[in-house]
Scaffold this motif. Sequence first.
Motif, mmCIF file in Angstrom:
data_model
loop_
_atom_site.group_PDB
_atom_site.id
_atom_site.type_symbol
_atom_site.label_atom_id
_atom_site.label_comp_id
_atom_site.label_asym_id
_atom_site.label_seq_id
_atom_site.Cartn_x
_atom_site.Cartn_y
_atom_site.Cartn_z
ATOM 1 N N ARG A 186 0.822 -1.207 0.000
ATOM 2 C CA ARG A 186 0.000 0.000 0.000
ATOM 3 C C ARG A 186 0.863 1.267 0.000
ATOM 4 O O ARG A 186 1.847 1.364 0.736
ATOM 5 C CB ARG A 186 -0.922 0.012 1.217
ATOM 6 C CG ARG A 186 -1.982 -1.092 1.220
ATOM 7 C CD ARG A 186 -2.776 -1.053 2.508
ATOM 8 N NE ARG A 186 -1.892 -1.234 3.668
ATOM 9 C CZ ARG A 186 -2.072 -0.656 4.855
ATOM 10 N NH1 ARG A 186 -3.109 0.176 5.029
ATOM 11 N NH2 ARG A 186 -1.255 -0.882 5.851
ATOM 12 N N ASP A 187 0.458 2.260 -0.795
ATOM 13 C CA ASP A 187 1.197 3.521 -0.876
ATOM 14 C C ASP A 187 1.238 4.257 0.461
ATOM 15 O O ASP A 187 2.185 4.992 0.741
ATOM 16 C CB ASP A 187 0.569 4.429 -1.933
ATOM 17 C CG ASP A 187 0.815 3.931 -3.350
ATOM 18 O OD1 ASP A 187 1.726 3.104 -3.548
ATOM 19 O OD2 ASP A 187 0.082 4.360 -4.268
ATOM 20 N N ILE A 188 0.215 4.053 1.298
ATOM 21 C CA ILE A 188 0.138 4.772 2.571
ATOM 22 C C ILE A 188 1.334 4.466 3.472
ATOM 23 O O ILE A 188 1.703 5.274 4.331
ATOM 24 C CB ILE A 188 -1.188 4.433 3.297
ATOM 25 C CG1 ILE A 188 -1.449 5.410 4.452
ATOM 26 C CG2 ILE A 188 -1.186 2.994 3.774
ATOM 27 C CD1 ILE A 188 -1.764 6.813 4.030
ATOM 28 N N LEU A 189 1.956 3.326 3.263
ATOM 29 C CA LEU A 189 3.104 2.957 4.091
ATOM 30 C C LEU A 189 4.290 3.893 3.891
ATOM 31 O O LEU A 189 5.196 3.953 4.727
ATOM 32 C CB LEU A 189 3.543 1.520 3.789
ATOM 33 C CG LEU A 189 2.587 0.403 4.188
ATOM 34 C CD1 LEU A 189 3.182 -0.953 3.840
ATOM 35 C CD2 LEU A 189 2.271 0.469 5.677
ATOM 36 N N PHE A 190 4.284 4.631 2.784
ATOM 37 C CA PHE A 190 5.403 5.508 2.468
ATOM 38 C C PHE A 190 5.012 6.985 2.551
ATOM 39 O O PHE A 190 5.747 7.851 2.097
ATOM 40 C CB PHE A 190 5.922 5.191 1.055
ATOM 41 C CG PHE A 190 6.147 3.717 0.836
ATOM 42 C CD1 PHE A 190 7.303 3.101 1.286
ATOM 43 C CD2 PHE A 190 5.184 2.942 0.213
ATOM 44 C CE1 PHE A 190 7.496 1.739 1.107
ATOM 45 C CE2 PHE A 190 5.362 1.576 0.024
ATOM 46 C CZ PHE A 190 6.535 0.972 0.482
ATOM 47 N N ASN A 191 3.858 7.249 3.157
ATOM 48 C CA ASN A 191 3.343 8.607 3.265
ATOM 49 C C ASN A 191 3.836 9.226 4.576
ATOM 50 O O ASN A 191 3.385 8.855 5.663
ATOM 51 C CB ASN A 191 1.817 8.589 3.209
ATOM 52 C CG ASN A 191 1.222 9.977 3.116
ATOM 53 O OD1 ASN A 191 1.574 10.864 3.881
ATOM 54 N ND2 ASN A 191 0.304 10.157 2.174
ATOM 55 N N ILE A 192 4.772 10.151 4.473
ATOM 56 C CA ILE A 192 5.392 10.738 5.662
ATOM 57 C C ILE A 192 4.372 11.523 6.476
ATOM 58 O O ILE A 192 4.334 11.423 7.711
ATOM 59 C CB ILE A 192 6.581 11.631 5.251
ATOM 60 C CG1 ILE A 192 7.686 10.764 4.622
ATOM 61 C CG2 ILE A 192 7.124 12.404 6.453
ATOM 62 C CD1 ILE A 192 8.808 11.552 3.993
ATOM 63 N N GLN A 193 3.511 12.299 5.807
ATOM 64 C CA GLN A 193 2.500 13.087 6.528
ATOM 65 C C GLN A 193 1.524 12.187 7.272
ATOM 66 O O GLN A 193 1.120 12.495 8.401
ATOM 67 C CB GLN A 193 1.756 14.002 5.553
ATOM 68 C CG GLN A 193 2.589 15.143 4.998
ATOM 69 C CD GLN A 193 3.135 16.051 6.081
ATOM 70 O OE1 GLN A 193 2.470 16.316 7.086
ATOM 71 N NE2 GLN A 193 4.350 16.527 5.897
ATOM 72 N N ALA A 194 1.140 11.068 6.664
ATOM 73 C CA ALA A 194 0.226 10.139 7.325
ATOM 74 C C ALA A 194 0.882 9.545 8.574
ATOM 75 O O ALA A 194 0.221 9.366 9.604
ATOM 76 C CB ALA A 194 -0.190 9.034 6.365
ATOM 77 N N GLU A 195 2.168 9.246 8.483
ATOM 78 C CA GLU A 195 2.886 8.701 9.642
ATOM 79 C C GLU A 195 2.976 9.731 10.757
ATOM 80 O O GLU A 195 2.824 9.394 11.943
ATOM 81 C CB GLU A 195 4.291 8.247 9.229
ATOM 82 C CG GLU A 195 5.071 7.538 10.317
ATOM 83 C CD GLU A 195 4.431 6.225 10.760
ATOM 84 O OE1 GLU A 195 4.615 5.866 11.949
ATOM 85 O OE2 GLU A 195 3.733 5.580 9.948
ATOM 86 N N ILE A 196 3.190 10.996 10.401
ATOM 87 C CA ILE A 196 3.213 12.059 11.404
ATOM 88 C C ILE A 196 1.862 12.151 12.116
ATOM 89 O O ILE A 196 1.789 12.262 13.337
ATOM 90 C CB ILE A 196 3.582 13.411 10.751
ATOM 91 C CG1 ILE A 196 5.042 13.382 10.268
ATOM 92 C CG2 ILE A 196 3.355 14.566 11.723
ATOM 93 C CD1 ILE A 196 5.443 14.609 9.471
ATOM 94 N N ARG A 197 0.784 12.090 11.332
ATOM 95 C CA ARG A 197 -0.562 12.156 11.939
ATOM 96 C C ARG A 197 -0.825 10.970 12.844
ATOM 97 O O ARG A 197 -1.387 11.126 13.942
ATOM 98 C CB ARG A 197 -1.636 12.223 10.828
ATOM 99 C CG ARG A 197 -1.663 13.549 10.075
ATOM 100 C CD ARG A 197 -2.935 13.661 9.238
ATOM 101 N NE ARG A 197 -3.013 12.619 8.223
ATOM 102 C CZ ARG A 197 -2.545 12.748 6.992
ATOM 103 N NH1 ARG A 197 -1.930 13.875 6.620
ATOM 104 N NH2 ARG A 197 -2.669 11.776 6.106
ATOM 105 N N ASP A 198 -0.425 9.768 12.405
ATOM 106 C CA ASP A 198 -0.647 8.576 13.218
ATOM 107 C C ASP A 198 0.095 8.677 14.557
ATOM 108 O O ASP A 198 -0.434 8.305 15.616
ATOM 109 C CB ASP A 198 -0.171 7.328 12.473
ATOM 110 C CG ASP A 198 -1.102 6.951 11.350
ATOM 111 O OD1 ASP A 198 -2.223 7.498 11.274
ATOM 112 O OD2 ASP A 198 -0.711 6.101 10.511
ATOM 113 N N ARG A 199 1.293 9.188 14.517
ATOM 114 C CA ARG A 199 2.083 9.280 15.757
ATOM 115 C C ARG A 199 1.574 10.383 16.657
ATOM 116 O O ARG A 199 1.687 10.276 17.874
ATOM 117 C CB ARG A 199 3.562 9.497 15.396
ATOM 118 C CG ARG A 199 4.214 8.242 14.837
ATOM 119 C CD ARG A 199 5.617 8.472 14.313
ATOM 120 N NE ARG A 199 6.163 7.194 13.846
ATOM 121 C CZ ARG A 199 7.042 6.464 14.528
ATOM 122 N NH1 ARG A 199 7.498 6.891 15.695
ATOM 123 N NH2 ARG A 199 7.473 5.308 14.063
#
Length: 201
Positions: A186-199
């Motif tokens: 999945r592309d979401i695994l490489f989404n830096i902004q999404a990872e920031i939001r998750d954390r």
Amino acid sequence: MNKRILSIITAIALTLYAGAATAQQLSLGQISAYLNQLQTAQGGFTQINADGTLSTGQIYIKRPGRIRFEYNAPADSMVLAGGGQLAIFDARSNTGPERYPLNQTPLSIILQDNVDFERADMVTNVTSDGTTTTVTAQDPDNPNYGSIQMVFTANPVELRQWIVTDETGTETTVILNDLVSGGAIRDILFNIQAEIRDRAG
């Protein structure tokens, strides 16, 4: 390097290279072709850090331009490349990830859209021990960005490990294990902004 780390490295190497004694030296064209057809891959890794400590985790690759290192506890950190950026998430930090342009890191060499190790001044060294072929490469236009030394086996051609030397001369070794190519990631695994939001959540 202490005896424990040396024994672990030796055990990993023996596991990786068992049965590959008949391999021949690979050409730069063969290695370039292998990386160019490697669209997706995932598996485990062991990282030998500059201070001699070990980290383990899972790696996800989606070329071009995307890679994800998920570090196991106690590190619980992450390194992501996506959208032209490389982000380092430190679980101990509450200030967000450190970010760098991907094209200014040695990892960009194997993540670029078209890998061509036959390009002038890209490869600085090629060696073979009869089992593996080791290639050291750099950005020919910006050698100051550092280099990456990759170890490949043949029959079939596979990337087994790499050593990244950054612009300060710091070395980090990544030994790949059970790397499986192909399949959907999945592309979401490489989404830096999404990872920031998750954390943050």
